[in-house]
Design a protein around this motif. Structure first.
Motif, PDB file in Angstrom:
ATOM      1  N   THR A  36     -12.235  -9.876  -1.389  1.00 51.83           N
ATOM      2  CA  THR A  36     -10.895  -9.301  -1.474  1.00 51.83           C
ATOM      3  C   THR A  36     -10.936  -7.938  -2.147  1.00 51.83           C
ATOM      4  O   THR A  36     -10.259  -6.993  -1.729  1.00 51.83           O
ATOM      5  CB  THR A  36      -9.976 -10.260  -2.262  1.00 51.83           C
ATOM      6  OG1 THR A  36     -10.047 -11.554  -1.647  1.00 51.83           O
ATOM      7  CG2 THR A  36      -8.544  -9.775  -2.245  1.00 51.83           C
ATOM      8  N   LEU A  39     -12.329  -5.548   0.352  1.00 52.68           N
ATOM      9  CA  LEU A  39     -11.403  -5.337   1.465  1.00 52.68           C
ATOM     10  C   LEU A  39     -10.308  -4.343   1.077  1.00 52.68           C
ATOM     11  O   LEU A  39      -9.874  -3.531   1.890  1.00 52.68           O
ATOM     12  CB  LEU A  39     -10.782  -6.670   1.907  1.00 52.68           C
ATOM     13  CG  LEU A  39      -9.834  -6.562   3.108  1.00 52.68           C
ATOM     14  CD1 LEU A  39     -10.573  -6.087   4.343  1.00 52.68           C
ATOM     15  CD2 LEU A  39      -9.136  -7.896   3.376  1.00 52.68           C
ATOM     16  N   SER A  43      -9.895  -1.254   3.431  1.00 52.99           N
ATOM     17  CA  SER A  43      -8.664  -1.111   4.200  1.00 52.99           C
ATOM     18  C   SER A  43      -7.997   0.240   3.905  1.00 52.99           C
ATOM     19  O   SER A  43      -6.961   0.542   4.475  1.00 52.99           O
ATOM     20  CB  SER A  43      -7.688  -2.241   3.847  1.00 52.99           C
ATOM     21  OG  SER A  43      -7.218  -2.062   2.520  1.00 52.99           O
ATOM     22  N   MET A  49      -2.036  -4.669   4.664  1.00 51.76           N
ATOM     23  CA  MET A  49      -3.181  -5.456   5.115  1.00 51.76           C
ATOM     24  C   MET A  49      -3.555  -6.495   4.062  1.00 51.76           C
ATOM     25  O   MET A  49      -3.920  -7.626   4.399  1.00 51.76           O
ATOM     26  CB  MET A  49      -4.355  -4.516   5.387  1.00 51.76           C
ATOM     27  CG  MET A  49      -5.422  -5.116   6.285  1.00 51.76           C
ATOM     28  SD  MET A  49      -6.826  -4.018   6.470  1.00 51.76           S
ATOM     29  CE  MET A  49      -6.284  -2.956   7.768  1.00 51.76           C
ATOM     30  N   MET A  50      -3.450  -6.120   2.797  1.00 52.89           N
ATOM     31  CA  MET A  50      -3.798  -7.047   1.726  1.00 52.89           C
ATOM     32  C   MET A  50      -2.812  -8.224   1.689  1.00 52.89           C
ATOM     33  O   MET A  50      -3.203  -9.362   1.426  1.00 52.89           O
ATOM     34  CB  MET A  50      -3.808  -6.330   0.362  1.00 52.89           C
ATOM     35  CG  MET A  50      -4.880  -5.274   0.212  1.00 52.89           C
ATOM     36  SD  MET A  50      -6.510  -5.789   0.798  1.00 52.89           S
ATOM     37  CE  MET A  50      -6.972  -6.942  -0.482  1.00 52.89           C
ATOM     38  N   HIS A  53      -3.842 -10.473   4.327  1.00 51.64           N
ATOM     39  CA  HIS A  53      -5.065 -11.145   3.902  1.00 51.64           C
ATOM     40  C   HIS A  53      -4.736 -12.316   2.974  1.00 51.64           C
ATOM     41  O   HIS A  53      -5.336 -13.386   3.057  1.00 51.64           O
ATOM     42  CB  HIS A  53      -5.980 -10.125   3.201  1.00 51.64           C
ATOM     43  CG  HIS A  53      -7.268 -10.710   2.702  1.00 51.64           C
ATOM     44  ND1 HIS A  53      -8.223 -11.225   3.550  1.00 51.64           N
ATOM     45  CD2 HIS A  53      -7.760 -10.855   1.448  1.00 51.64           C
ATOM     46  CE1 HIS A  53      -9.257 -11.657   2.832  1.00 51.64           C
ATOM     47  NE2 HIS A  53      -8.995 -11.452   1.556  1.00 51.64           N
ATOM     48  N   HIS A  56      -3.621 -15.135   5.000  1.00 48.46           N
ATOM     49  CA  HIS A  56      -4.794 -15.770   5.608  1.00 48.46           C
ATOM     50  C   HIS A  56      -5.488 -16.692   4.611  1.00 48.46           C
ATOM     51  O   HIS A  56      -5.889 -17.802   4.950  1.00 48.46           O
ATOM     52  CB  HIS A  56      -5.812 -14.714   6.081  1.00 48.46           C
ATOM     53  CG  HIS A  56      -5.304 -13.854   7.197  1.00 48.46           C
ATOM     54  ND1 HIS A  56      -5.869 -12.634   7.511  1.00 48.46           N
ATOM     55  CD2 HIS A  56      -4.292 -14.029   8.081  1.00 48.46           C
ATOM     56  CE1 HIS A  56      -5.228 -12.108   8.525  1.00 48.46           C
ATOM     57  NE2 HIS A  56      -4.256 -12.923   8.888  1.00 48.46           N
ATOM     58  N   HIS A 264     -13.216  -2.319   7.920  1.00 52.03           N
ATOM     59  CA  HIS A 264     -12.624  -3.483   7.239  1.00 52.03           C
ATOM     60  C   HIS A 264     -12.959  -4.782   7.977  1.00 52.03           C
ATOM     61  O   HIS A 264     -12.683  -5.849   7.487  1.00 52.03           O
ATOM     62  CB  HIS A 264     -11.117  -3.312   7.072  1.00 52.03           C
ATOM     63  CG  HIS A 264     -10.375  -3.208   8.356  1.00 52.03           C
ATOM     64  ND1 HIS A 264     -10.318  -2.026   9.067  1.00 52.03           N
ATOM     65  CD2 HIS A 264      -9.668  -4.113   9.062  1.00 52.03           C
ATOM     66  CE1 HIS A 264      -9.599  -2.224  10.156  1.00 52.03           C
ATOM     67  NE2 HIS A 264      -9.209  -3.476  10.185  1.00 52.03           N
ATOM     68  N   THR A 265     -13.548  -4.672   9.167  1.00 59.10           N
ATOM     69  CA  THR A 265     -13.915  -5.911   9.884  1.00 59.10           C
ATOM     70  C   THR A 265     -15.432  -6.070   9.934  1.00 59.10           C
ATOM     71  O   THR A 265     -16.039  -6.407   8.933  1.00 59.10           O
ATOM     72  CB  THR A 265     -13.302  -5.911  11.301  1.00 59.10           C
ATOM     73  OG1 THR A 265     -13.671  -4.708  11.966  1.00 59.10           O
ATOM     74  CG2 THR A 265     -11.798  -5.990  11.238  1.00 59.10           C
ATOM     75  N   SER A 344     -15.103 -10.213   5.878  1.00 61.69           N
ATOM     76  CA  SER A 344     -14.454  -9.394   6.893  1.00 61.69           C
ATOM     77  C   SER A 344     -13.002  -9.792   7.057  1.00 61.69           C
ATOM     78  O   SER A 344     -12.661 -10.981   6.982  1.00 61.69           O
ATOM     79  CB  SER A 344     -15.172  -9.545   8.233  1.00 61.69           C
ATOM     80  OG  SER A 344     -16.360  -8.800   8.229  1.00 61.69           O
ATOM     81  N   TYR A 345     -12.155  -8.772   7.334  1.00 65.71           N
ATOM     82  CA  TYR A 345     -10.746  -9.048   7.547  1.00 65.71           C
ATOM     83  C   TYR A 345     -10.557  -9.800   8.846  1.00 65.71           C
ATOM     84  O   TYR A 345     -11.193  -9.494   9.845  1.00 65.71           O
ATOM     85  CB  TYR A 345      -9.985  -7.719   7.564  1.00 65.71           C
ATOM     86  CG  TYR A 345      -8.517  -7.867   7.834  1.00 65.71           C
ATOM     87  CD1 TYR A 345      -7.652  -8.261   6.822  1.00 65.71           C
ATOM     88  CD2 TYR A 345      -7.994  -7.609   9.087  1.00 65.71           C
ATOM     89  CE1 TYR A 345      -6.295  -8.406   7.059  1.00 65.71           C
ATOM     90  CE2 TYR A 345      -6.640  -7.742   9.334  1.00 65.71           C
ATOM     91  CZ  TYR A 345      -5.802  -8.145   8.310  1.00 65.71           C
ATOM     92  OH  TYR A 345      -4.464  -8.284   8.556  1.00 65.71           O
TER      93      TYR A 345
END
Lengths: 374, 677
Positions: A36, A39, A43, A49-50, A53, A56, A264-265, A344-345
């Motif tokens: 994290t 990321l 990112s 995006m966070m 995440h 997720h 980011h991936t 990875s995101y």
């Protein structure tokens, strides 16, 4: 074990906690925390995006906790149907894709987008494990052949999408079950030799142009500096310029200034290497190695063959993720779309992996609520 | 179910799995170690290499071109400055619908179809990402109109360009020269360090002072180290070094004298050079006709260039520096010194001039301009009456070898070494030269012709002025130069250029100079001097020498009749002079092409130049007033001409004034010092 006289709820929670493997849980939590942090940098400090995440993560944790409660008997019973439905959906996706254009990996149900091939990463080893665990091990030639068919059919369907990375992971997951089931060493050696011979054939006849290009690029990234070589050149620059101590969090020039594609991936490992250096990489690799070994240990503790085979396969598949991704980003393996596991995101891969760890933790018991020593 | 229970051995299967798991654990360790070894290689062994690559990725060094130094005259009048220009430009890639945008722009702004066509042509040649200029020199109004409609033209933008500007136009154009775009030839002449210094520079000096002092005017480029992202977009400035502005140059030119000289030569093509004999500073160097150097700055159009190149009067040709003219009688003072010094003549000896000269034993007649002949003639009279026979005889008796050597002491046939490119050395002929050039023997007749500055003998106006300065200085000489002072920065004082003293012309008796000077004084102030009329009413005393150079050879037994010859074949009119006598401050040479006799045309022009330089403003006003009074006496036609001239003069003066003032408004922080003399 000793919860006979406890009140209902507290005994339930106690049993539930006891069913978790705290050692693995702590290691996973550390890895996810590290992921994290990186990321956030990769990112581009993108709060939106966070937030996603975080969703997720919550989702993945819930799925993992549910998975811990699934007993191996239950899984054994379900595996056949999950496998059948999975293959059916893959066929459906292919038909849908042939009507659309290009790669079709997603199945859209309402607003939910979902990658069916991801499910196969769990469904295939479950199916193979349940099939082989019914046989006496080591398996006979006929059993191995049928097991192989169970692996190859979904593999081919996924390759057709085309998604070489996922297909490879699904194949590995299935193959590892056969390996743990007791694939004779000489057959193993023969199949390695067969792969070595088949590889050039596959390279020339069985690959898409872009896949072939990726393999070529590995041997000479500079040949296609701005095309497929660009990814590898930029990721090795990122890692190499990180040095021993790294450039510091949020200070990776390669990632910050957008030189690193897909940072980011699939290429997040390059960001990690650039910002945290060789020391960070050492810690990361140690964590991964620990998790894989712990997974193998838990698999050994599985109460029957099915549990052991599935657990061993899931642990090694996790390792394959790591190997293919870090090998690709550091420029020793071809570019294949495999994410860095748990870092990875991407929601789908995170949920699948956490579900696998949940299953791994639950393998020790036969049935929900059963004491292990009964 | 049954089968499984009976055949399966739980223990065996567990053992099998355990051994496989141990192997797997080991393989995992090995595989990850291999990847980690790769990381060690990248991050430890190759760290420096990849750090350099990373920096190369995101650090961009953008050169900052320096501001070119300005050029001033000796009194601080700006001759070349930097003009800020606004242009409308767009890169092909930035405009979505180019034809539609151009159509709309043509409706909005007064853009011509030619500009659009030129723009389209440039788009085809240039990179899609590089902005191309559609319209130059936007007015404030045009900028305002465009800015108000900017949203309709995405991709188009108004940019600032700094452009070299010559505020006085064609004035002193040959001398100042011009800058032009750097081309392949310029790059070929640069070493690596220079190339680095010119990275952001677009223009370079192509001729004149701009070329000669390119290294001083250009300055040192700075740089900006910028962090850029993968798309080349600058993010933040990491480091910068400001460019060092080029040096300002102060020329020795007196712009007032230059203006006068160019104006006087407007009627005839020609050249004039004025030098300060005390230090070699060039006060004026005019070559007419001239051209507008501003045309060249951004690439001259073919039409303009062809017009200049094919012009029969050759405006691009710098006559003052490169024009090799037969000097005619203007070299007689130097020839006289040469003769005295060699002993072939003495101040008191005389020659009998019967209207022509014949080499002993030869029938060919070398004519004197005065057909009747001058009779018994001394050195003094030979100068003020410009007797050709005297100098035919002098040269013949000296012989070409001695004569040529003595004349080269005055700089004839040699480059003066002035600080301008492409100087011609003209020709001081010798027997060896003729043999090499034509494979022919030197005839005594060639020597005789050289004695009066004809035949093969040629000189540039600069050489003539320089030789005259040497006479004015009684043999001492300085190298002619145009750069008088430099200034590194506005806040620092000017640094004067030290004049370069050249070896003195060796003359055995100093009184020879006085003898020759007396002859030259009598040319203008004597009762019988060839230029006596042009010296009338002079407020100072000066010395001079007329010259009439034959362009067209006249056959034996024929006479020169100007009316029957084409203008191009008319005689050149020359005059050399220095003044004031007590302490010469100016020596000059002037040549008016095909204008006729030296006394008729060049001498009065020279007088006007001397007046311009030497008279105080009050004296000049008095002179004007006197002119008025004399005009009333003259015939009506002459009066009209004079009046017209006067008006033209006034107009021109006002224009110059406006031009100079105008330029001072344009250039900020520059105070223009008007000549106060």
């Amino acid at each position: 074990m000793n919860s006979k006289n406890s009140s209902g709820l507290s005994s339930y929670i106690f049993r539930w906690l006891a069913s978790l493997d705290l050692v693995l849980l702590v290691a996973l939590a550390l890895l996810i925390a590290l992921g994290t942090i990186i990321l956030f940098s990769a990112s581009g400090e993108n709060i939106k995006m966070m937030n996603k995440h975080t969703i997720h993560l919550v989702l993945a944790t819930v799925v993992m906790l549910i998975a811990t409660q699934l007993s191996s008997d239950l899984l054994k019973r379900w595996s056949f149907w999950i496998y059948i439905i999975g293959v059916a959906v893959l066929v459906l996706v292919l038909i849908q894709g042939s009507m659309g254009k290009g790669a079709q990996r997603w199945l859209e149900i309402g607003s939910l987008r979902f990658q069916p091939s991801e499910v196969m990463k769990l469904a295939v080893p479950m199916m193979v494990a349940s099939y082989l665990s019914k046989k006496s091990l080591p398996p006979s030639f006929k059993d191995i052949f049928i097991a192989c068919m169970l692996v190859v059919v979904p593999m081919m369907l996924i390759v057709k999408q085309p998604d070489l990375g996922t297909s490879l992971l699904v194949g590995c997951a299935g193959f590892f079950v056969i390996y743990f089931a007791g694939l004779p060493w000489k057959w193993l050696g023969a199949s390695v030799a067969a792969i070595a011979i088949a590889a050039p054939l596959v390279f020339y006849f069985g690959m898409h142009d872009y896949q072939r290009q990726r393999v070529l690029t590995l041997f000479d990234p500079a040949a296609d500096r701005l095309g497929s070589g660009y990814h590898i050149i930029q990721s090795t620059i990122a890692i190499g310029s990180g040095g021993i101590y790294g450039k510091g969090w949020l200070n990776g020039d390669q990632s910050r200034l957008d030189f690193l594609p897909e940072r980011h991936t699939d290429f997040i490992f390059a960001v990690f290497g650039e910002e945290f250096g060789l020391l960070g990489n050492g810690i990361l690799f140690f964590l991964y190695l620990f998790i894989i070994w712990r997974g193998l240990y838990l698999a050994m503790k599985g109460h029957d063959s099915f549990a052991r085979l599935l657990g061993g396969s899931l642990s090694l598949t996790f390792f394959i993720y790591l190997l293919v991704n870090t090998g690709m980003v550091s420029g020793i393996l071809p570019v294949v779309g495999v994410p860095l596991p748990l870092i990875s995101y991407g929601g789908t891969s995170l949920v699948t992996l956490m579900a696998a760890f949940g299953l791994l933790m639950g393998l020790r018991r036969r049935k929900r609520g059963y004491d292990q020593n009964t | 179910m049954e089968k499984r229970v009976t055949v399966k051995s739980e223990r065996e299967e567990y053992r099998l799995f355990r051994s496989r798991a141990y192997v797997a654990a080991l393989l995992v360790l090995i595989a990850l170690s291999l990847v980690f070894a790769r990381l060690v290689f990248l991050q430890m062994n190759q760290y420096e290499h990849f750090t350099a690559l990373s920096k190369e990725n995101y650090q961009k060094r953008i050169p900052v071109p320096p501001v070119r130094g300005l050029i001033y005259d000796r009194n601080g009048v700006v001759l070349a400055d930097n003009h800020i220009e606004y242009v409308l430009e767009a890169a092909e890639d930035d405009v979505k619908d180019m034809p539609a945008s151009l159509n709309k722009l043509m409706q909005l702004l007064p853009i011509t179809i030619q500009e659009v066509n030129k723009y389209k042509q440039k788009l085809r040649v240039n990179s899609r990402f590089l902005p191309v200029v559609l319209r130059k020199n936007l007015t404030e109004k045009e900028i305002a109109i465009f800015s108000a409609n900017r949203s309709r033209f995405p991709g188009f933008k108004v940019s600032v360009r700094v452009q070299r500007n010559y505020p006085l136009g064609s004035l002193a154009s040959h001398l100042i020269g011009y800058v032009g775009r750097i081309d392949k030839r310029d790059l070929k002449n640069m070493d690596e360090a220079q190339k680095a210094n010119y990275q952001g520079t677009t223009h370079i000096g192509k001729s004149g002072i701009e070329k000669q002092y390119e290294s001083r005017l250009h300055g040192r480029a700075g740089y900006e180290l910028t962090e850029v992202d993968a798309h080349g977009k600058p993010q933040l400035k990491l480091d910068e070094k400001a460019a060092t502005t080029g040096e300002d140059l102060f020329l020795s030119i007196d712009i007032e004298l230059q203006i006068k000289a160019e104006e006087l030569l407007k009627e005839h093509n020609g050249a004039a050079v004025a030098i300060d004999p005390r230090n070699g500073e060039v006060l004026a160097m005019a070559s007419m006709p001239a051209y507008d150097p501003n045309l060249f700055v951004n690439g001259i159009s073919y039409a303009n260039y062809n017009a200049l190149r094919d012009n029969i009067d050759r405006p691009l040709f710098n006559r003052a520096l490169q024009g090799a003219y037969p000097p005619g009688s203007t070299i007689k003072p130097m020839a006289a010194i040469a003769g005295l010094n060699s002993g072939v003549v003495t101040p008191s000896s005389s020659v009998y001039g019967k209207g022509f000269y014949q080499i002993p034993g030869n029938k060919r007649k070398f004519r004197c301009w005065k057909k009747a002949g001058h009779g018994h003639i001394s050195l003094n009279r030979s100068l003020y009456q410009s007797c050709d026979v005297y100098f035919y005889d002098l040269a013949f008796r000296m012989g070409i070898k001695r004569y040529s050597k003595a004349m080269s002491r005055f700089g004839f046939g040699l480059r003066t070494g002035i600080d301008l490119p492409h100087e011609s050395k003209a020709l001081m002929p010798t027997a060896e030269w003729k043999r090499k050039r034509f494979d022919k023997f030197w005839y005594p007749g060639d020597t005789v012709n050289s004695g009066i500055g004809q035949g093969f003998f040629t000189a540039t106006p600069l050489q003539l002025a320089h030789a005259t300065a040497i006479v004015a200085n009684h043999g001492r000489q300085f190298r002619p130069h145009i750069l008088r002072a430099t200034r590194v920065s506005r806040n620092l004082p000017k640094k004067l250029v030290t004049p370069e003293k050249l070896p003195s012309v060796g003359v055995t008796k100093l009184r020879y100079w006085d003898d020759v000077e007396r002859g030259m004084i009598n040319v203008v102030h004597g009762a019988h001097g060839t230029a006596r009329s042009s010296a009338a009413g002079a407020k100072y005393r000066y010395a001079g020498k007329t010259g009439t150079a034959q362009v067209f050879g006249i056959a034996q037994n024929k006479t020169y009749d100007a009316s029957k010859l084409k203008k191009k074949l008319h005689d050149h009119s020359l005059f050399v002079a220095f003044a004031p006598l007590e302490n010469p401050r100016i020596a000059l040479a002037i040549i008016a092409e095909n204008a006729g006799g030296g006394s008729k045309v060049a001498a009065p022009l020279a007088r006007k130049l001397l007046d311009t330089y030497l008279l105080t403003p009050q004296q000049k006003e008095e002179l004007m007033a006197n002119d008025d009074s004399t005009e009333s006496d003259s015939s009506p036609s002459l009066m009209n001409i004079n009046k017209l001239r006067k008006e033209a003069e006034l107009k021109r003066q006002l224009k110059t004034q406006a031009l100079i003032n105008g330029s001072s408004n344009k250039t900020k922080n520059q105070t223009i010092i008007r000549p106060v003399q």
